[in-house]
Design a protein around this motif. Structure first.
Motif, mmCIF file in Angstrom:
data_model
loop_
_atom_site.group_PDB
_atom_site.id
_atom_site.type_symbol
_atom_site.label_atom_id
_atom_site.label_comp_id
_atom_site.label_asym_id
_atom_site.label_seq_id
_atom_site.Cartn_x
_atom_site.Cartn_y
_atom_site.Cartn_z
ATOM 1 N N VAL A 133 0.767 -0.951 0.072
ATOM 2 C CA VAL A 133 -0.427 0.446 0.049
ATOM 3 C C VAL A 133 1.105 1.200 -0.062
ATOM 4 O O VAL A 133 1.753 1.290 0.953
ATOM 5 N N PRO A 134 0.723 2.194 -0.877
ATOM 6 C CA PRO A 134 1.995 3.243 -0.959
ATOM 7 C C PRO A 134 1.409 4.359 -0.214
ATOM 8 O O PRO A 134 0.386 4.182 0.120
ATOM 9 N N ASP A 135 2.004 5.709 -0.157
ATOM 10 C CA ASP A 135 1.903 6.169 0.907
ATOM 11 C C ASP A 135 0.610 6.741 0.185
ATOM 12 O O ASP A 135 -0.177 6.729 -0.452
ATOM 13 N N LYS A 136 -0.487 7.445 1.340
ATOM 14 C CA LYS A 136 -1.932 8.504 0.863
ATOM 15 C C LYS A 136 -2.900 7.205 0.213
ATOM 16 O O LYS A 136 -3.702 8.301 -1.053
ATOM 17 N N ALA A 137 -2.766 6.274 0.710
ATOM 18 C CA ALA A 137 -3.914 5.074 0.132
ATOM 19 C C ALA A 137 -4.735 4.194 1.291
ATOM 20 O O ALA A 137 -3.535 4.112 2.021
ATOM 21 N N LYS B 256 -6.038 -2.120 5.608
ATOM 22 C CA LYS B 256 -4.493 -2.359 5.769
ATOM 23 C C LYS B 256 -3.652 -0.860 4.825
ATOM 24 O O LYS B 256 -4.295 -0.390 3.739
ATOM 25 N N ALA B 257 -2.484 -0.255 5.520
ATOM 26 C CA ALA B 257 -1.886 0.814 5.535
ATOM 27 C C ALA B 257 -1.413 0.746 6.286
ATOM 28 O O ALA B 257 -0.900 0.836 6.812
ATOM 29 N N ALA B 258 -0.117 1.433 6.019
ATOM 30 C CA ALA B 258 1.539 1.783 6.474
ATOM 31 C C ALA B 258 1.395 1.168 7.709
ATOM 32 O O ALA B 258 1.912 1.269 8.926
ATOM 33 N N GLY B 259 1.564 -0.024 7.483
ATOM 34 C CA GLY B 259 2.420 -1.042 8.033
ATOM 35 C C GLY B 259 1.023 -1.484 9.225
ATOM 36 O O GLY B 259 1.008 -2.962 9.626
ATOM 37 N N GLY C 28 -16.690 10.665 20.889
ATOM 38 C CA GLY C 28 -15.970 11.973 19.907
ATOM 39 C C GLY C 28 -14.758 11.735 21.661
ATOM 40 O O GLY C 28 -13.419 13.151 21.526
ATOM 41 N N GLN C 29 -14.213 10.615 21.679
ATOM 42 C CA GLN C 29 -13.000 10.918 22.347
ATOM 43 C C GLN C 29 -12.037 10.065 21.291
ATOM 44 O O GLN C 29 -12.065 9.045 21.743
ATOM 45 N N MET C 30 -10.948 10.908 21.003
ATOM 46 C CA MET C 30 -9.937 10.418 20.252
ATOM 47 C C MET C 30 -9.189 9.180 20.417
ATOM 48 O O MET C 30 -8.712 9.117 21.425
ATOM 49 N N ILE C 31 -8.453 7.652 19.980
ATOM 50 C CA ILE C 31 -8.035 6.840 20.371
ATOM 51 C C ILE C 31 -6.816 6.718 19.401
ATOM 52 O O ILE C 31 -7.399 6.594 18.409
ATOM 53 N N ASP C 32 -5.010 7.022 19.496
ATOM 54 C CA ASP C 32 -4.742 7.445 18.824
ATOM 55 C C ASP C 32 -4.004 5.789 19.343
ATOM 56 O O ASP C 32 -3.657 4.821 19.755
ATOM 57 N N PHE C 33 -3.697 5.068 17.907
ATOM 58 C CA PHE C 33 -2.968 3.642 18.225
ATOM 59 C C PHE C 33 -2.099 4.099 16.282
ATOM 60 O O PHE C 33 -2.776 3.735 15.261
ATOM 61 N N ARG C 34 -0.856 3.945 16.845
ATOM 62 C CA ARG C 34 0.207 3.902 15.890
ATOM 63 C C ARG C 34 0.001 4.846 15.736
ATOM 64 O O ARG C 34 0.368 5.904 15.793
ATOM 65 N N ASP C 35 -0.059 4.947 14.000
ATOM 66 C CA ASP C 35 0.369 5.700 13.278
ATOM 67 C C ASP C 35 -1.110 6.399 12.859
ATOM 68 O O ASP C 35 -2.100 6.885 11.732
ATOM 69 N N MET C 36 -2.247 4.979 13.720
ATOM 70 C CA MET C 36 -3.381 5.784 13.424
ATOM 71 C C MET C 36 -4.206 6.908 14.221
ATOM 72 O O MET C 36 -4.206 6.790 15.540
ATOM 73 N N ARG C 37 -5.459 7.422 13.642
ATOM 74 C CA ARG C 37 -6.470 7.897 14.693
ATOM 75 C C ARG C 37 -7.940 7.695 14.289
ATOM 76 O O ARG C 37 -8.020 7.440 13.455
ATOM 77 N N ILE C 38 -7.689 7.279 15.596
ATOM 78 C CA ILE C 38 -9.700 7.012 15.366
ATOM 79 C C ILE C 38 -10.506 8.018 16.212
ATOM 80 O O ILE C 38 -10.301 7.737 17.661
ATOM 81 N N TYR D 68 -16.972 4.453 13.594
ATOM 82 C CA TYR D 68 -15.760 4.880 13.988
ATOM 83 C C TYR D 68 -14.971 5.416 12.565
ATOM 84 O O TYR D 68 -15.086 5.403 11.269
ATOM 85 N N VAL D 69 -14.013 6.807 12.434
ATOM 86 C CA VAL D 69 -13.657 7.683 11.800
ATOM 87 C C VAL D 69 -12.088 7.301 11.555
ATOM 88 O O VAL D 69 -11.512 7.055 12.889
ATOM 89 N N ILE D 70 -11.566 6.705 10.730
ATOM 90 C CA ILE D 70 -10.211 6.045 10.776
ATOM 91 C C ILE D 70 -9.190 6.994 9.994
ATOM 92 O O ILE D 70 -9.728 6.781 8.982
ATOM 93 N N GLU D 71 -8.332 7.287 10.502
ATOM 94 C CA GLU D 71 -7.771 8.654 9.634
ATOM 95 C C GLU D 71 -6.782 7.340 9.991
ATOM 96 O O GLU D 71 -5.005 7.314 10.626
ATOM 97 N N LEU D 72 -6.025 7.190 8.343
ATOM 98 C CA LEU D 72 -4.326 6.271 8.374
ATOM 99 C C LEU D 72 -3.936 6.395 6.949
ATOM 100 O O LEU D 72 -4.844 6.347 5.853
ATOM 101 N N ASN D 73 -2.002 6.946 6.993
ATOM 102 C CA ASN D 73 -1.465 7.229 5.818
ATOM 103 C C ASN D 73 -2.482 8.356 4.921
ATOM 104 O O ASN D 73 -2.025 8.242 3.416
#
Length: 300
Positions: free
Chosen positions: A27-31, A45-48, A140-150, A173-178
């Motif tokens: 999975v490349p960057d921004k994908a 899958k993204a960013a490992g 409403g309470q954000m969770i950080d998991f490695r390079d993810m923001r949930i 869940y709003v999942i922000e990853l890669n």
């Protein structure tokens, strides 16, 4: 005649190519790579990071209650999932929190972390997941998991349901990853404030239920969701680049014809992108930063 052992062997064989594809996919960057697993099950899958959302990968409901055969075999046997870094559960209904699938993934992926609504944490630990591997999510309470923001978002599965501390039992869940932002709604109807909650996240992909609701299913204790019109309207309203309809395919007693969704989008929002998945199908979505700044994006 094919016996039960042969069927289980065939099921495992069907899952091995998907597991291999997930492992091999670069999975490349921004994908973000996605695999649809039926109902509201999703692998990404993204960013490992390899994650799963609401995997229902057994025949537990029919085996337990005797009236809910699957419309298609699971595309992936949960015993094969040895690579999971994270599993997200939106609520405790068995087609989202499946005891058979949960136990199998917990054994195969002891390294995995689990996220579920705070009131549901005891159900996961009772299934054998170590308490320190479970994160109780609160709207409403954000969770950080490695390079993810949930960011957990309250779900209204016909009604809001909270525990004594006001924590919601149904979440999306709003999942922000890669560089990609995905909203997995879980089970919910639309409600006042949902658009306003989601718009600031600049959603790229919105995974939304379309099976709807009616009094017959409600009286049978089947809680309803958005229908195909409401899901399309919500996806467009939050500015999602790509809408993925879900929760319409697995059980004959609680399904919807996705052609209604396609027809409605085609006639009402002719420029809106959407994707209907086959079970086990892969999609690789590429974010376009310039398009995203102006409210659009791209997928491939």
């Amino acid at each position: 005649m094919t016996d039960k052992k042969d069927k289980n062997k065939d099921k495992t064989k069907r899952g091995e190519p998907i597991i291999g594809q997930i492992d091999r996919t670069l999975v490349p960057d921004k994908a973000l790579a996605l695999w649809h697993l039926g109902q509201e099950g999703l692998a990404f899958k993204a960013a490992g990071i390899i994650g799963y959302v609401d995997p229902y990968l057994s025949n537990y409901i029919d085996d337990e209650f005797g009236h809910s055969p699957r419309n298609f075999e699971t595309p992936l046997s949960p015993e094969l999932i040895g690579h999971a870094d994270l599993v997200l559960i939106t609520h405790d209904h068995p087609d989202h929190l499946d005891p058979v699938t949960v136990r199998a993934i917990a054994i195969a992926s002891p390294q995995a972390s689990w996220i579920c609504p705070a009131p549901v944490v005891p159900q996961l630990t009772e299934l054998g997941i170590a308490p320190d591997a479970v994160i109780g999510a609160r709207a409403g309470q954000m969770i950080d998991f490695r390079d993810m923001r949930i960011t957990p978002v309250a779900g209204k599965h016909e009604d809001f349901e909270t525990d004594e501390n006001g924590n919601h039992r149904y979440l999306g869940y709003v999942i922000e990853l890669n560089g990609v932002t995905l909203y997995h709604a879980g089970d919910t109807v639309g409600y006042a404030g949902l658009l306003e909650t989601l718009r600031p996240h600049r959603i790229d992909i919105a995974c939304l239920p379309i099976n709807g609701r009616d009094i017959k299913r409600y009286e049978a204790n089947l809680m309803g969701n958005m229908n195909f019109r409401e899901a399309a309207d919500l996806g467009v309203g939050i500015g999602a680049d790509l809408i993925v309809p879900m929760h319409y395919d697995l059980f004959a007693f609680n399904t919807e014809n996705p052609a209604y969704f396609v027809d409605y989008v085609h006639h009402t929002y002719p420029h809106q992108k959407f994707k209907l998945f086959a079970p086990g199908e892969r999609l690789i979505y590429y974010a376009d930063d310039e398009m995203k700044e102006s409210g659009g994006g791209s997928e491939d």
